[in-house]
Every structure is written in C-alpha cells, then in structure tokens.
Design an enzyme around this catalytic site. Sequence first.
Site, PDB file in Angstrom:
ATOM      1  N   ARG A 109       0.809  -1.232   0.000  1.00 20.73           N
ATOM      2  CA  ARG A 109       0.000   0.000   0.000  1.00 20.73           C
ATOM      3  C   ARG A 109       0.833   1.269   0.000  1.00 20.73           C
ATOM      4  NH1 ARG A 109      -2.922  -3.114   3.519  1.00 20.73           N
ATOM      5  NH2 ARG A 109      -4.755  -4.036   2.555  1.00 20.73           N
ATOM      6  N   LYS A 131       3.217  11.984 -10.357  1.00 20.95           N
ATOM      7  CA  LYS A 131       2.416  11.076 -11.185  1.00 20.95           C
ATOM      8  C   LYS A 131       3.260   9.870 -11.559  1.00 20.95           C
ATOM      9  CE  LYS A 131      -0.841  14.067 -13.638  1.00 20.95           C
ATOM     10  NZ  LYS A 131      -1.292  14.431 -15.002  1.00 20.95           N
ATOM     11  N   GLU A 173      10.018  19.392 -23.467  1.00 26.01           N
ATOM     12  CA  GLU A 173       9.303  19.703 -22.206  1.00 26.01           C
ATOM     13  C   GLU A 173       9.763  21.068 -21.662  1.00 26.01           C
ATOM     14  OE1 GLU A 173       6.780  17.863 -20.925  1.00 26.01           O
ATOM     15  OE2 GLU A 173       7.113  15.766 -21.465  1.00 26.01           O
ATOM     16  N   LYS A 221       7.247  23.729 -12.802  1.00 26.70           N
ATOM     17  CA  LYS A 221       6.381  22.565 -12.646  1.00 26.70           C
ATOM     18  C   LYS A 221       5.954  22.417 -11.184  1.00 26.70           C
ATOM     19  CE  LYS A 221       5.296  17.849 -13.469  1.00 26.70           C
ATOM     20  NZ  LYS A 221       5.511  16.603 -14.174  1.00 26.70           N
ATOM     21  N   GLU A 231      -4.803  17.633 -10.140  1.00 31.15           N
ATOM     22  CA  GLU A 231      -5.259  18.012 -11.471  1.00 31.15           C
ATOM     23  C   GLU A 231      -6.748  18.304 -11.567  1.00 31.15           C
ATOM     24  OE1 GLU A 231      -3.191  15.940 -14.676  1.00 31.15           O
ATOM     25  OE2 GLU A 231      -4.962  16.255 -15.926  1.00 31.15           O
ATOM     26  N   ARG A 235      -3.250  22.348 -12.846  1.00 35.22           N
ATOM     27  CA  ARG A 235      -2.273  21.347 -13.287  1.00 35.22           C
ATOM     28  C   ARG A 235      -2.502  20.900 -14.730  1.00 35.22           C
ATOM     29  NH1 ARG A 235       0.602  16.324 -10.016  1.00 35.22           N
ATOM     30  NH2 ARG A 235       1.967  15.775 -11.743  1.00 35.22           N
ATOM     31  N   ASN A 239      -0.576  19.588 -19.378  1.00 31.67           N
ATOM     32  CA  ASN A 239      -0.956  18.638 -20.426  1.00 31.67           C
ATOM     33  C   ASN A 239      -0.906  19.241 -21.824  1.00 31.67           C
ATOM     34  OD1 ASN A 239      -1.485  16.647 -18.552  1.00 31.67           O
ATOM     35  ND2 ASN A 239      -3.605  17.314 -18.269  1.00 31.67           N
ATOM     36  N   HIS A 242      -0.057  17.266 -24.937  1.00 32.33           N
ATOM     37  CA  HIS A 242      -0.022  15.849 -24.598  1.00 32.33           C
ATOM     38  C   HIS A 242      -1.243  15.062 -25.064  1.00 32.33           C
ATOM     39  CE1 HIS A 242       3.393  16.952 -22.131  1.00 32.33           C
ATOM     40  NE2 HIS A 242       3.638  15.684 -21.896  1.00 32.33           N
ATOM     41  N   HIS A 246       0.313  12.211 -26.838  1.00 33.29           N
ATOM     42  CA  HIS A 246       0.239  10.811 -26.374  1.00 33.29           C
ATOM     43  C   HIS A 246      -0.304   9.900 -27.469  1.00 33.29           C
ATOM     44  CE1 HIS A 246       0.216  11.443 -21.724  1.00 33.29           C
ATOM     45  NE2 HIS A 246       1.429  11.265 -22.210  1.00 33.29           N
ATOM     46  N   HIS A 258       8.774  10.188 -26.518  1.00 34.65           N
ATOM     47  CA  HIS A 258       7.748  10.987 -25.862  1.00 34.65           C
ATOM     48  C   HIS A 258       7.899  12.479 -26.207  1.00 34.65           C
ATOM     49  CE1 HIS A 258       4.887  12.286 -22.809  1.00 34.65           C
ATOM     50  NE2 HIS A 258       5.788  13.171 -22.424  1.00 34.65           N
TER      51      HIS A 258
HETATM   52  N1  LIG Z   1       5.201  11.245 -14.485  1.00 37.60           N
HETATM   53  C1  LIG Z   1       5.212  12.349 -15.199  1.00 37.60           C
HETATM   54  O1  LIG Z   1       4.774  13.401 -14.757  1.00 37.60           O
HETATM   55  C2  LIG Z   1       5.795  12.301 -16.576  1.00 37.60           C
HETATM   56  C3  LIG Z   1       6.066  13.486 -17.267  1.00 37.60           C
HETATM   57  C4  LIG Z   1       6.660  13.407 -18.514  1.00 37.60           C
HETATM   58  C5  LIG Z   1       6.966  12.173 -19.068  1.00 37.60           C
HETATM   59  N2  LIG Z   1       6.686  11.036 -18.380  1.00 37.60           N
HETATM   60  C6  LIG Z   1       7.012   9.716 -18.928  1.00 37.60           C
HETATM   61  O2  LIG Z   1       8.414   9.632 -19.087  1.00 37.60           O
HETATM   62  C7  LIG Z   1       8.698   8.696 -20.122  1.00 37.60           C
HETATM   63  C8  LIG Z   1       9.763   9.258 -21.025  1.00 37.60           C
HETATM   64  O3  LIG Z   1      10.920   9.515 -20.261  1.00 37.60           O
HETATM   65  P1  LIG Z   1      12.364   9.573 -20.927  1.00 37.60           P
HETATM   66  O4  LIG Z   1      12.332  10.433 -22.106  1.00 37.60           O
HETATM   67  O5  LIG Z   1      13.302   9.870 -19.840  1.00 37.60           O
HETATM   68  O6  LIG Z   1      12.526   8.090 -21.516  1.00 37.60           O
HETATM   69  P2  LIG Z   1      13.355   6.805 -21.041  1.00 37.60           P
HETATM   70  O7  LIG Z   1      13.209   6.567 -19.608  1.00 37.60           O
HETATM   71  O8  LIG Z   1      12.961   5.740 -21.982  1.00 37.60           O
HETATM   72  O9  LIG Z   1      14.883   7.218 -21.323  1.00 37.60           O
HETATM   73  C9  LIG Z   1      15.300   7.475 -22.636  1.00 37.60           C
HETATM   74  C10 LIG Z   1      16.498   6.602 -23.034  1.00 37.60           C
HETATM   75  O10 LIG Z   1      17.679   7.113 -22.425  1.00 37.60           O
HETATM   76  C11 LIG Z   1      18.368   6.061 -21.743  1.00 37.60           C
HETATM   77  N3  LIG Z   1      19.101   6.699 -20.653  1.00 37.60           N
HETATM   78  C12 LIG Z   1      18.615   7.158 -19.489  1.00 37.60           C
HETATM   79  N4  LIG Z   1      19.553   7.845 -18.810  1.00 37.60           N
HETATM   80  C13 LIG Z   1      20.679   7.807 -19.563  1.00 37.60           C
HETATM   81  C14 LIG Z   1      21.986   8.357 -19.409  1.00 37.60           C
HETATM   82  N5  LIG Z   1      22.303   9.132 -18.360  1.00 37.60           N
HETATM   83  N6  LIG Z   1      22.884   8.107 -20.387  1.00 37.60           N
HETATM   84  C15 LIG Z   1      22.558   7.363 -21.469  1.00 37.60           C
HETATM   85  N7  LIG Z   1      21.337   6.849 -21.683  1.00 37.60           N
HETATM   86  C16 LIG Z   1      20.405   7.072 -20.742  1.00 37.60           C
HETATM   87  C17 LIG Z   1      17.266   5.114 -21.370  1.00 37.60           C
HETATM   88  O11 LIG Z   1      17.737   3.825 -21.130  1.00 37.60           O
HETATM   89  C18 LIG Z   1      16.377   5.163 -22.597  1.00 37.60           C
HETATM   90  O12 LIG Z   1      16.905   4.344 -23.604  1.00 37.60           O
HETATM   91  C19 LIG Z   1       7.394   8.416 -20.820  1.00 37.60           C
HETATM   92  O13 LIG Z   1       6.940   7.152 -20.423  1.00 37.60           O
HETATM   93  C20 LIG Z   1       6.462   9.491 -20.296  1.00 37.60           C
HETATM   94  O14 LIG Z   1       5.123   9.082 -20.269  1.00 37.60           O
HETATM   95  C21 LIG Z   1       6.112  11.077 -17.147  1.00 37.60           C
HETATM   96 ZN   LIG Z   2       5.459  14.921 -21.213  1.00 36.61          ZN
END
Ligand SMILES: NC(=O)c1ccc[n+]([C@@H]2O[C@H](COP(=O)([O-])OP(=O)(O)OC[C@H]3O[C@@H](n4cnc5c(N)ncnc54)[C@H](O)[C@@H]3O)[C@@H](O)[C@H]2O)c1
Ligand SMILES: [Zn+2]
Length: 361
Positions: A109, A131, A173, A221, A231, A235, A239, A242, A246, A258
Amino acid sequence: VHLGAWLLAESGALITAAAPAHVYAIVSDTNAGPVAGPLVVGSLRRAAPASRILYREIEPGERFKTRESWQSLTDWLLEERCGRDTTMIALGGGVVGDLAGFVAATLLRGVPVVQIPTTLLAMVDASVGGKVAVDTAHGKNLVGAFHQPACVLVDPTVLQTLPSRELRAGYAEILKHGIIADAGYFDTARAQVPHFLGNADQVEWSGEDLASLIQRSVELKAAVVREDERENGLRRILNFGHTIGHAVETASGFRLLHGEALAIGMALEATLAESLGVAASGTASAIVDALREAGLPSTLPPDLDVVRLIDTMLNDKKRQAGLVMLALPASIGRMAGADSGFVIPVERDRIERLLRPAGGA
Ligand SMILES: NC(=O)c1ccc[n+]([C@@H]2O[C@H](COP(=O)([O-])OP(=O)(O)OC[C@H]3O[C@@H](n4cnc5c(N)ncnc54)[C@H](O)[C@@H]3O)[C@@H](O)[C@H]2O)c1
Ligand SMILES: [Zn+2]
C-alpha cells in the site's frame, strides 16, 4: 528537489535523510544503470552501512513500462521479503521513474520513493509532481497513482552520456514550460538551443551548463503541482501538447520518443488554438519555429496511421462526451481557460479535420 553537478556522489546522505529505511531497492535500466548505478550504490553503502541494498536493471524503453514489468518488480521485492521499511529508488529516465514509482505506490500500500532522473526529460518534468503509471494497450499511463517522491536528486553531469536525440526530446518539455507559464524562459531556452543542441556530434557543454535551465523548469512545474496536485484545474496546463502527443506516440508504435510526439502535439494543438480564436495569432508559428530550431518534429510523420491516432486520442482519459478537453495556449507564456479550469472543450470533428491529411472531412 536537490540539484547540483556531481550530486550523485553524495546521494547516499540525501536519500537516507529524506527516506531512512532498512532496505533500499534501486531500480534502473541497462543504459542508465552503468552510468549512475555504481555512484549511487557506493554512496548509499557509506551512508547506511547497516541497511540492505537491492539493485535491479530493467530493459530500456517505453515498451517495458507495463503491468508485466510492474508485476515482476513487485514479485522480486516480495521474494526479497521487503517490508514497509523499504525505500525505493528510481534511477533512470521517465520510464524507470513512472514504473518504479508505481511499484512503490502499490507495494504494501505504498513505500517511499526517491526519484533520481538521468534523462533531461525526466529531470525537467517526469520526476517532479508525483504522477506514476504504466501503459496499457488502450493507451499510455492509464493505470497509475499519485505518489510524491520523498526527494528528487538531479545531477546534470549524468547527461553527458545521453544520446542527442534524447536530449532534444527533453528540450520539448523545457519549451513547453515556457509556453505554458513563462515567456521569458521560452526565449531563454530558445536562445540556448544552438549551445546545447547545435552540433549533434560534438558535445561542447558540460552537464553543469544545463543546470539553470533545469532549475527553472523544476520551479515552474513544482509551482503548478503545489497549487493543484490532483489536477482539478491549474495542473491541466502541464498537459499542453499531450492529448494529441500521447496519441501520436502510441500510434507511432513508440518509434517516436515521448518528447518528439509532444513536439508534434504542441504544434498541432497550438494551430488548433489559433484557428479557434483561443490563441493570439503568431503563437503557433513561434512554437513551430522553436521546435524546428531544436531539431524537433512539428508535423505528423507521413506514414502514421491517422485512424489509429484518432481512435487512441478519443480513448484518452482527458475526454468528455463527444468533446475532447484540451489545455490550449492563449499566447506564449499564458494558457487559456483560467475561468474554466484551464480546459477548452473542442469538438472531435474539428480535431479529426486537423489531423487528416489534406484536411478532408
Ligand atoms: N510522471 C510524469 O509526470 C511524466 C512526465 C513526462 C513524461 N513522463 C514519462 O516519461 C517517459 C519518457 O521519459 P524519458 O524520455 O526519460 O525516456 P526513457 O526513460 O525511456 O529514457 C530514454 C532513453 O535514455 C536512456 N538513458 C537514461 N539515462 C541515460 C543516461 N544518463 N545516459 C545514457 N542513456 C540514458 C534510457 O535507457 C532510454 O533508452 C514516458 O513514459 C512518459 O510518459 C512522465
Ligand atoms: Zn510529457
């Protein structure tokens, strides 16, 4: 949120202060782990010699942000007999952050999670705000929770190993934060594009240079989330881009990152906002120009399955009775709809016309 170059060397003390535990369970992926894992594990060992440290790397990529990964990580922690005195550490990009964060939100939990983002996108956005989620066949992030991190540790020096395509995606972003809340920041970020993204093959900046941009994004943010964590209003401005983004990401089968899908989503949603008279004229072109300068896409890929795209979008969770609820800009730095919870209802036909090639009905 702690932000600083070479911060990870002292991460153990920060983690044990924010979320002391008997077990620290670190989740990373096979790209981020080798870059940052040893630093964090070593520092944590020194800071908490009596605690147990568990470490696991998942396969990288959005394809693994699933319930199956959630299950296998959860089973691993239960097999290791983790109790409520466990702190999870998400060490990676947004995929690891969302996935490990969701495991932490649901394990027994809820146990604390520390977010240590290692991509630009995760540093400026995904790691802050609480999130967490996994994807489903019906769309992205449809199963998740709000689970605020005990702390967030941002060390921009780990970005030196990040592929330039990923760096650009994170920049999307950053530009978004400027568009929704701070025109000055938008201009600053845009002016610095040549420095950070100008020459893909020759990285001439140290991770430290990016710190002030990252800091402003985190502040923007965090201010929004502090005002409206769940949200119900403000908030929603986060989006922007997005709803279409998305759907583009899913319809591309995750060939687009993304941040790339977000770039397309922002360009299209801003164009829509202008055509609806919601945004001042020139807003969309300023956004498209900034995206182009940053080497980000601003139009749908020609081979994208538009039917699937529209289908996915109408399945998105921000939808109400025949209308799609969008967060749209009024101008650079200001979002529309302050009196109506920052969403503008848009008829689905209108969006379909925008997305269909040649604008056919
Ligand atoms: N929770 C939220 O508020 C929120 C906001 C925006 C995006 N997201 C989510 O985040 C995700 C995208 O995140 P992302 O762009 O970081 O993608 P990701 O986590 O897939 O990372 C991108 C790539 O970079 C590699 N990588 C990570 N750190 C590295 C480093 N220091 N050196 C070399 N390679 C590295 C990873 O292995 C991957 O191949 C999506 O799923 C999206 O929905 C969530
Ligand atoms: Zn995003």
